[in-house]
Design an enzyme around this catalytic site. Structure first.
Site, short mmCIF file in Angstrom:
data_model
loop_
_atom_site.label_atom_id
_atom_site.label_comp_id
_atom_site.label_asym_id
_atom_site.label_seq_id
_atom_site.Cartn_x
_atom_site.Cartn_y
_atom_site.Cartn_z
N LYS A 157 100.12 -51.91 163.65
CA LYS A 157 100.41 -50.85 162.69
C LYS A 157 100.45 -51.46 161.29
O LYS A 157 100.69 -52.67 161.14
CB LYS A 157 101.76 -50.19 162.99
N GLY A 210 108.75 -30.60 160.95
CA GLY A 210 107.63 -31.24 160.28
C GLY A 210 106.36 -30.42 160.40
O GLY A 210 105.90 -30.13 161.51
N LEU A 211 105.79 -30.04 159.25
CA LEU A 211 104.58 -29.22 159.23
C LEU A 211 103.44 -29.95 158.53
O LEU A 211 102.70 -29.36 157.74
CB LEU A 211 104.87 -27.88 158.54
N GLY A 212 103.29 -31.23 158.85
CA GLY A 212 102.14 -31.97 158.37
C GLY A 212 100.91 -31.57 159.16
O GLY A 212 100.89 -30.52 159.83
N ALA A 213 99.89 -32.40 159.13
CA ALA A 213 98.63 -32.06 159.79
C ALA A 213 98.82 -31.82 161.29
O ALA A 213 98.28 -30.86 161.85
CB ALA A 213 97.61 -33.16 159.56
N VAL A 214 99.61 -32.67 161.94
CA VAL A 214 99.82 -32.51 163.39
C VAL A 214 100.78 -31.36 163.67
O VAL A 214 100.54 -30.51 164.54
CB VAL A 214 100.34 -33.81 164.01
N GLY A 215 101.89 -31.31 162.95
CA GLY A 215 102.88 -30.25 163.17
C GLY A 215 102.30 -28.87 162.97
O GLY A 215 102.58 -27.94 163.75
#
Length: 372
Positions: free
Chosen positions: A103, A201-206
Site C-alpha cells: 500500500k 461514506g458516499l464516495g465512489a464505492v459507497g
C-alpha cells in the site's frame, strides 16, 4: 516520533527526490507485522511526502492502491499504511490471487488539488519499485491520476490505457454481493426488500453500493463529510440523513462502513443497533479484539478485506498473462459470497470470530505458497 536515518538507506533519485528505507524504524511500531520493506519518498521542492509499504511478496508482486490523505503527521500516515498493506496481503491471499500485499500513502489534501509536479515526483518513486510493487486508485487518487502515473511508470493498474478503468464500481458490486450473503446468514432473508442499511461514506464505492441497495429495495440511512452528497442521496434514493457521529448507532439491520477505517471500537460497538456489519472500508476494526466484541453482541461481521476484494480482483486481472478479461474478473468477484459463507460456517462451528477465520484461511494459503 520516528526520525529519518541519514546514515543508511537514503538515496537521491533525482535532484530533489530522496527515497529512504525506513523498515528498521517501522519495525518498532505495533502494526509492523513483519513487513518486507517500507520506504519513504520526500521531495520538498515538488511537495511530495509519500510512504510505500510492501508487506509480502510470497505469492507474487505486492499490489495495493495509493491513498492521498491529509494525515496529521508522518507517524499517523505510517501506521495507516502498515495496516492497509498487511490487509492487502490477506485480501490477495483469501481471494486466491498470485499477488502479495502493499500500500502507499501520500500526505496531502486531495480536495485542495494534487499538483502535477507532486505526482511526477511520486511517479519517479514508483518507478524505483516497479519489480516489487504495483499500485492503483484509492481514496484521493483518481482515475485521471492513475492514467498520468501510468505514463511515467508501468506498475500502475486500474487505468484507461488498456486497463480495467476505475475499480470502485467493482468493489461496490462485491460488497453488495457479500452484504446480501451476510443478511442471508444472520437474518435469514434471501432478498433485501425493506432491509434497513446504514451507509457510512458516499464516495465512489459507497455511492455505487447505495445504487445497488436502492435497486434491491433496501431502506437507506446515509452520512458523509460532504453534506451535498448526503442531500443528493436523500433525493436519489429516498435515504434518511444522519450526522457523521450518529450513523453507527442508527436504527438499522445492517451497518455498511464505506469511509475510512477504525470505526468499530470498544467505544462504538456497544451503541450499534445493526445485526450485520458489511461494508467496503478497509481496517474497520480499530483493534483485532474488536471482532470478539462484535461476536459477543451477536453482530455478524463480514471481514473487510474479504467483502471489499472486488476492486483488487478486477485490477489484478490486468496482470494475467492473457491481459484483462472483464467477464473472467467479474466471475471471480461473484465468488466473494462463497468465501464469506465458508468463513461464517467455520466461525459458527468453532466459536472463533469471523476475522480470526479469515486470517487463518489467508495464512494457510500463504504458508502453502512459502512451502512450495
Amino acid at each position: 516520533m520516528l526520525k529519518r536515518n541519514e546514515e543508511a538507506g537514503v538515496r537521491a533519485v533525482s535532484p530533489t527526490l530522496e527515497i529512504t528505507d525506513i523498515t528498521g524504524e517501522a519495525r518498532a511500531l505495533p502494526d509492523f507485522a513483519d513487513h518486507e520493506r517500507v520506504v519513504a519518498g520526500r521531495d520538498s521542492a515538488r511537495g511530495l511526502t509519500a510512504i510505500v509499504a510492501i508487506h509480502s511478496t510470497v505469492l507474487g508482486p505486492a499490489l495495493g492502491g495509493t491513498r492521498v490523505w491529509p494525515y496529521a503527521g508522518f507517524d499517523e500516515a505510517l501506521t495507516d499504511v502498515l495496516r492497509l498493506s498487511h490487509g492487502m496481503t490477506n485480501k490477495a491471499a483469501i481471494s486466491g490471487l498470485p499477488l502479495g500485499g502493499g500500500k502507499a500513502v501520500i500526505i496531502a489534501d486531495a480536495r485542495a488539488g494534487k499538483p502535477r509536479a507532486m505526482l511526477e515526483a511520486y511517479g519517479e518513486m514508483l518507478a524505483t519499485l516497479r519489480d516489487v510493487y504495483v499500485t492503483a486508485e484509492d481514496v484521493g487518487m483518481s482515475l485521471a491520476d492513475a492514467d498520468f502515473l501510468h505514463t511515467l511508470t508501468p506498475n500502475v493498474t486500474g487505468t484507461t490505457a488498456g486497463g480495467s478503468g476505475n475499480p470502485s464500481p467493482v468493489t461496490a458490486e462485491g460488497t453488495f454481493l457479500g452484504l446480501r450473503a451476510a443478511v442471508r446468514h444472520r437474518l435469514g432473508r434471501e432478498d433485501l426488500a425493506g432491509i434497513r442499511v446504514a451507509v457510512q461514506g458516499l464516495g465512489a464505492v459507497g455511492w455505487a453500493l447505495c445504487e445497488r441497495l436502492h435497486a434491491a429495495g433496501a431502506a437507506l440511512t446515509v452520512t458523509d463529510i460532504d453534506s451535498t452528497r448526503v442531500e443528493a442521496a436523500a433525493t436519489e434514493f429516498g435515504a434518511r440523513k444522519a450526522g457523521p457521529d450518529a450513523i453507527l448507532a442508527a436504527e438499522a439491520d445492517v451497518l455498511a462502513p464505506c469511509a475510512l477505517g477504525g470505526v468499530l471500537s470498544e467505544r462504538t460497538i456497544p451503541a450499534l443497533e445493526a445485526k450485520v456489519v458489511a461494508g467496503s472500508a478497509n481496517n474497520q476494526l480499530a483493534r483485532p479484539e474488536d471482532a470478539r466484541r462484535l461476536a459477543d453482541r451477536g453482530i455478524l461481521y463480514a471481514p473487510d478485506y474479504v467483502i471489499n476484494a472486488g476492486g483488487l480482483i478486477n485490477v489484478a486481472a490486468e496482470l494475467s498473462p492473457g491481459g484483462y478479461d472483464r467477464d473472467a474478473a467479474m466471475a471471480k468477484v461473484a465468488t466473494i459470497p462463497d468465501t464469506l459463507d465458508e468463513i461464517f460456517r467455520r466461525a459458527a462451528e468453532t466459536g472463533a470470530t469471523t476475522a480470526e477465520i479469515a486470517d487463518a484461511i489467508a495464512a494457510e494459503r500463504i504458508a502453502a505458497a512459502r512451502s512450495a
